[in-house]
Scaffold this motif. Structure first.
Motif, mmCIF file in Angstrom:
data_model
loop_
_atom_site.group_PDB
_atom_site.id
_atom_site.type_symbol
_atom_site.label_atom_id
_atom_site.label_comp_id
_atom_site.label_asym_id
_atom_site.label_seq_id
_atom_site.Cartn_x
_atom_site.Cartn_y
_atom_site.Cartn_z
ATOM 1 N N UNK A 65 3.098 7.964 -1.778
ATOM 2 C CA UNK A 65 4.267 7.240 -1.189
ATOM 3 C C UNK A 65 4.626 6.115 -1.537
ATOM 4 N N UNK A 66 5.938 5.728 -1.401
ATOM 5 C CA UNK A 66 6.418 4.296 -1.979
ATOM 6 C C UNK A 66 6.159 3.404 -0.810
ATOM 7 N N UNK A 67 6.093 2.082 -1.195
ATOM 8 C CA UNK A 67 5.648 0.957 -0.227
ATOM 9 C C UNK A 67 7.045 0.785 0.741
ATOM 10 N N UNK A 68 6.546 1.187 1.790
ATOM 11 C CA UNK A 68 7.521 0.750 2.809
ATOM 12 C C UNK A 68 7.127 0.774 4.438
ATOM 13 N N UNK A 69 7.219 0.046 4.877
ATOM 14 C CA UNK A 69 6.726 -0.486 6.244
ATOM 15 C C UNK A 69 7.098 0.649 7.165
ATOM 16 N N UNK A 70 8.101 1.280 7.403
ATOM 17 C CA UNK A 70 8.502 2.298 8.441
ATOM 18 C C UNK A 70 7.553 3.531 8.020
ATOM 19 N N UNK A 71 7.540 3.780 6.679
ATOM 20 C CA UNK A 71 6.698 4.978 6.377
ATOM 21 C C UNK A 71 5.305 5.072 6.791
ATOM 22 N N UNK A 72 4.697 3.684 6.632
ATOM 23 C CA UNK A 72 3.374 3.288 6.959
ATOM 24 C C UNK A 72 3.116 3.548 8.535
ATOM 25 N N UNK A 73 4.142 3.171 9.304
ATOM 26 C CA UNK A 73 3.957 3.372 10.786
ATOM 27 C C UNK A 73 4.164 4.721 11.063
ATOM 28 N N UNK A 74 4.817 5.406 10.500
ATOM 29 C CA UNK A 74 4.866 6.963 10.616
ATOM 30 C C UNK A 74 3.793 7.775 10.231
ATOM 31 N N UNK A 75 2.999 7.417 9.047
ATOM 32 C CA UNK A 75 1.743 7.974 8.739
ATOM 33 C C UNK A 75 0.651 7.663 9.383
ATOM 34 N N UNK A 76 0.600 6.240 10.283
ATOM 35 C CA UNK A 76 -0.642 5.817 10.805
ATOM 36 C C UNK A 76 -0.992 6.323 12.100
#
Length: 505
Positions: A48-59
């Motif tokens: 996955x690319x470095x993206x803060x929103x994606x990190x929140x979705x996946x955490x």
């Protein structure tokens, strides 16, 4: 049709999956499709690319269909450089997530998965978390109760310790040393009790006169108590001989007398064995040889009395002198038990206590007789009584009785009993010290248990603090799922209102 359109669709949450399958919104084999999609999601999130929103979705959250849609929207921005002239993306990331979205939309797998998540939150996750919170709260209450019990028991044990120390007459800071100090002061206490016995003069005279007048009793009454009343707490030697000793040698009390008898305490003499009879030397030596005049002649009949010489041929005359016990001591010297005072010696002290109790009973009986009013017969009987009897009033007899009981209390109190036992047996100090230390040890153990209960209660409180945010988060996610499901079902029925019943966490 307008009336039907305005009617809401009510669906029980526990039956939502069956409702979707019955109305053919989903397939019966939706679970296998969901498992295939989950495998693809697990593989796709590895790159996955470095993206803060994606990190929140996946955490820490379960990734469902609407999360995938949001990820695709984010990838449209991050993977824009891979888009060709035909509007397709060459990026593998975008292809993977678009495939996942497509599989979700096939046979409405996403809808049945959301319904499954909602049912699990309502039926299992929520009740399990609430049960854990209730268990933690109940555990805190029980531990708090145990804390109070242990604290109360510890305080009670310490109160017992100090109450026991008070009975012994010590502060309890250093039990053994304080008890030994009390024993050192015991002779002074007994001397004071002996001086107080001087107040019994009238009571003893009253008792003697009464027994003489009523019973014609000629022998002396309360001999030892009368002696102490006159002389005080003197030595046993003075009581026995009638004269004060010139030298007092008190017995030495060993600090720790041995429990068992060893070979060093007994002189067995010289034991030797030979071919003949054994010779035993008991440690007794005689300066001169003495012929006791008893001979056995061999060859004569044992039944013949002529074979025994009963003393006709004694070589040295022996003179045996019998002396009284104690004459080996110098005249006027008090040793051993005689050196103890009358109240220190256990036998004489018991006699003093017996005589005090005898005098107490007499005074009680006399008070009972004097309290009877109008007894003319009793009054006439005592007209010829001695003046010491007639002069007594109820108040005077009560004063005498109070003096006797004060002396009895001074000799028979629990503290004095312990002091006498300590004086008689130094090891009693160790036993008492161990007993009192055991009370303090139990109090400390109870405090440690209380501290353990407090620690466990703190852990239960922390567990509750961790569970409550999870309940709030689960409730928020459940409401979100409820909103997504009702909106999707409503679109399928021309925007009719949809109500999911029994949704609570």
């Amino acid at each position: 049709m307008e009336n039907i359109q305005s009617l809401p669709i009510d669906i029980q949450t526990s039956k939502l999956l069956d409702w979707l399958v019955d109305r053919r919104h989903c397939s019966l084999k939706w679970q296998s499709a969901v498992m295939a999609i989950r495998e693809k999601i697990n593989a796709a999130i590895q790159d996955m690319p470095e993206n803060e929103e994606i990190k929140q979705l996946l955490s820490g959250s379960y990734i469902h269909y609407f999360h995938c849609l949001r990820i695709v929207e984010i990838l449209k921005g991050t993977e824009a450089s891979t888009k060709n002239i035909f509007g397709r993306y060459s990026s593998q990331r975008m292809k993977d997530w678009q495939e996942i979205v497509s599989l979700y939309e096939k046979e409405n797998v996403y809808l049945v998965e959301l319904a499954s998540l909602l049912s699990r939150n309502v039926s299992y996750e929520g009740p399990a978390l609430r049960k854990q919170v209730a268990k933690a709260q109940q555990l805190q209450q029980e531990l708090s109760r145990k804390e109070l019990e242990y604290q109360s028991a510890s305080s009670d044990m310490r109160e017992r310790y100090y109450a026991a120390c008070k009975q012994y007459g010590i502060a309890g800071e250093n039990v053994a040393r304080e008890l030994q100090a009390l024993v050192k002061d015991l002779p002074t206490v007994l001397e004071d009790i002996g001086r107080q016995a001087a107040c019994l003069k009238v009571a003893i005279q009253l008792y003697a006169a009464f027994t003489q007048f009523v019973c014609d009793w000629s022998e002396p009454v309360l001999p030892m108590l009368s002696f102490i009343q006159r002389k005080g707490n003197t030595t046993v030697y003075e009581w026995r001989t009638g004269s004060a000793p010139t030298v007092i040698e008190r017995p030495v009390v060993e600090e720790a007398p041995p429990d068992t008898v060893t070979e060093e305490t007994i002189d067995w003499g010289n034991l030797s064995s030979g071919t003949g009879a054994e010779e035993v030397n008991f440690g007794i030596t005689v300066e001169d040889k003495v012929d006791w005049g008893i001979t056995l002649e061999s060859g004569k009949d044992e039944t013949n009395s002529d074979g025994i010489d009963w003393g006709e041929s004694v070589n040295t005359a022996v003179e045996i002198e019998v002396v009284d016990t104690g004459t080996d001591c110098p005249e006027g010297a008090a040793r051993g038990e005689d050196a103890l005072s009358l109240l220190e010696n256990s036998q004489t002290r018991s006699q003093v206590i017996d005589e005090l109790m005898e005098l107490e009973l007499f005074l009680c009986q006399r008070l009972s007789e004097m309290s009877e009013e109008g007894d003319m017969v009793a009054m006439s009987q005592f007209q010829l009584a001695p003046s010491v009897i007639q002069a007594q009033t109820t108040q005077r007899v009560q004063t005498m009785l109070a003096d006797v009981r004060r002396l009895l209390e001074g000799l028979t109190s629990l503290r004095m009993q312990h002091l006498f036992m300590i004086q008689a047996s130094p090891r009693y100090v160790e036993r008492v010290s161990d007993m009192l230390r055991q009370k303090l040890k139990q109090a400390d153990i109870l405090l440690l248990k209380r501290a353990s209960m407090a620690e466990q209660r703190h852990d239960a409180l922390e567990e509750q603090a961790k569970l409550e945010p999870r309940i709030d988060l689960l409730a928020a996610r459940t409401k979100e799922l409820q909103k997504l499901i009702t909106a999707d079902i409503s679109k399928r029925y021309n925007n009719r209102p949809v109500n999911l019943m029994g949704v609570h966490v």
